[in-house]
Scaffold this motif. Structure first.
Motif, mmCIF file in Angstrom:
data_model
loop_
_atom_site.group_PDB
_atom_site.id
_atom_site.type_symbol
_atom_site.label_atom_id
_atom_site.label_comp_id
_atom_site.label_asym_id
_atom_site.label_seq_id
_atom_site.Cartn_x
_atom_site.Cartn_y
_atom_site.Cartn_z
ATOM 1 N N GLY A 99 0.824 -1.209 0.000
ATOM 2 C CA GLY A 99 0.000 0.000 0.000
ATOM 3 C C GLY A 99 0.856 1.256 0.000
ATOM 4 N N VAL A 102 2.213 1.788 -3.580
ATOM 5 C CA VAL A 102 1.132 2.233 -4.467
ATOM 6 C C VAL A 102 0.746 3.677 -4.154
ATOM 7 N N ALA A 103 0.741 4.021 -2.859
ATOM 8 C CA ALA A 103 0.387 5.393 -2.455
ATOM 9 C C ALA A 103 1.399 6.400 -3.000
ATOM 10 N N ARG A 106 0.449 6.861 -6.646
ATOM 11 C CA ARG A 106 -1.006 6.728 -6.832
ATOM 12 C C ARG A 106 -1.461 7.185 -8.218
ATOM 13 N N GLY A 107 -2.240 6.331 -8.850
ATOM 14 C CA GLY A 107 -2.824 6.661 -10.145
ATOM 15 C C GLY A 107 -1.830 6.636 -11.294
ATOM 16 N N HIS A 142 -5.444 -2.422 -16.197
ATOM 17 C CA HIS A 142 -6.131 -1.688 -15.131
ATOM 18 C C HIS A 142 -5.153 -0.831 -14.351
ATOM 19 N N THR A 145 -4.117 -0.621 -7.636
ATOM 20 C CA THR A 145 -4.407 -0.102 -6.300
ATOM 21 C C THR A 145 -3.787 -1.061 -5.293
ATOM 22 N N GLU A 146 -3.994 -0.775 -4.022
ATOM 23 C CA GLU A 146 -3.460 -1.673 -2.994
ATOM 24 C C GLU A 146 -4.029 -3.084 -3.171
ATOM 25 N N GLU A 147 -5.310 -3.144 -3.506
ATOM 26 C CA GLU A 147 -5.976 -4.439 -3.662
ATOM 27 C C GLU A 147 -5.499 -5.107 -4.945
ATOM 28 N N ASP A 150 -7.700 -4.936 -8.752
ATOM 29 C CA ASP A 150 -8.970 -4.320 -8.348
ATOM 30 C C ASP A 150 -9.193 -2.935 -8.915
ATOM 31 N N GLY A 151 -8.200 -2.316 -9.494
ATOM 32 C CA GLY A 151 -8.323 -0.917 -9.921
ATOM 33 C C GLY A 151 -9.173 -0.735 -11.175
ATOM 34 N N GLU A 152 -9.397 0.546 -11.547
ATOM 35 C CA GLU A 152 -10.195 0.911 -12.724
ATOM 36 C C GLU A 152 -9.660 0.195 -13.964
#
Ligand SMILES: Nc1nc2c(c(=O)[nH]1)N[C@@H](CN(C=O)c1ccc(C(=O)N[C@@H](CCC(=O)O)C(=O)O)cc1)CN2
Ligand SMILES: NCC(=O)N[C@@H]1O[C@H](COP(=O)([O-])[O-])[C@@H](O)[C@H]1O
Length: 192
Positions: A99, A102-103, A106-107, A142, A145-147, A150-152
């Motif tokens: 996490g 990724v933070a 981010r994006g 995609h 994300t942390e998951e 799972d991201g867009e």
């Protein structure tokens, strides 16, 4: 973003690197919108690293074994920043990013996954699609994300699952679509 408006991309791989190769090949087009500034791996023996070095692309390899994820990710992060990387593309990178990592990006991290997300997150995606009796399979690009997975979803490509298909045959059919889809989506993404 460079003065010529092209983004600097860092690609993380764990093995063969065929998706990385398709991203590098596509980057040579004038309208690609990006250049590959670094290819990095958690596997110093990854075949894709040697190919990237032969292309004159900077490479970085470090195994997390024995140093722990925080130190490992700090080293990868430093290598990416030193290369001026703005966007990270995961291409057959088989480590879960924390996490924190990724933070920090981010994006700005994308990944290619060999299923039609949200179906079949994780591993063994083709065997699971066949076992489920699905008529089609595919791949997804995609945002990370942390998951896990799972991201867009930024783009997908479908292929039929044919009678008698095993996971190997299906993976080969999907891989052709991966090599077409990933560069196309990355070019759109860096222009967002
Ligand atoms: N934070 C994230 N990290 C990563 C993602 C993500 O979506 N979020 N995608 C993966 C790539 N991937 C699927 O596309 C994937 C990679 C690895 C695994 C997995 O199960 N790996 C093994 C080993 C994990 C480790 O050692 O770190 C496992 O967990 O047993 C599943 C899917 C890249 N990273
Ligand atoms: N979960 C992540 C994952 O399974 N990624 C998959 O690993 C392969 C890597 O091939 P490559 O090294 O030749 O690009 C690709 O099929 C990619 O979708």
């Amino acid at each position: 973003m460079r003065p010529d408006g092209r983004a600097k991309v860092g690609i993380l791989i764990s093995g063969r690197g065929s998706n990385m190769q398709s991203l590098v090949a596509a980057s040579r087009a004038a309208d690609a919108g990006y250049d590959v500034a670094l290819v990095a791996s958690d596997k110093p023996e990854a075949a894709g690293l040697a190919w990237a070095a032969e292309q004159g692309i900077a490479t970085f390899a470090l195994s997390p074994k024995g140093i722990g994820k925080p130190a490992y990710e700090a080293a990868i992060d430093q290598a990416l920043r030193s290369a001026g990387v703005e966007v990270i593309a995961l291409a057959g990178y088989m480590r879960l990013l924390s996490g924190d990592f990724v933070a920090r990006w981010r994006g700005r991290i994308v990944n290619i996954h060999p299923s039609l997300l949200p179906l079949y997150k994780g591993l063994d995606t083709h065997a699971r699609a066949i076992a489920a009796g699905d008529a089609k399979a595919g791949c997804s690009v995609h945002i990370v994300t942390e998951e896990l997975d799972d991201g867009e979803v930024l783009g997908q490509a479908e292929v039929p699952i044919l009678p008698g298909d095993d996971a190997t045959a299906l993976a080969a059919r999907v891989l052709v679509e991966e090599h077409r889809l990933y560069p196309q989506v990355l070019t759109e993404f860096v222009r967002r």
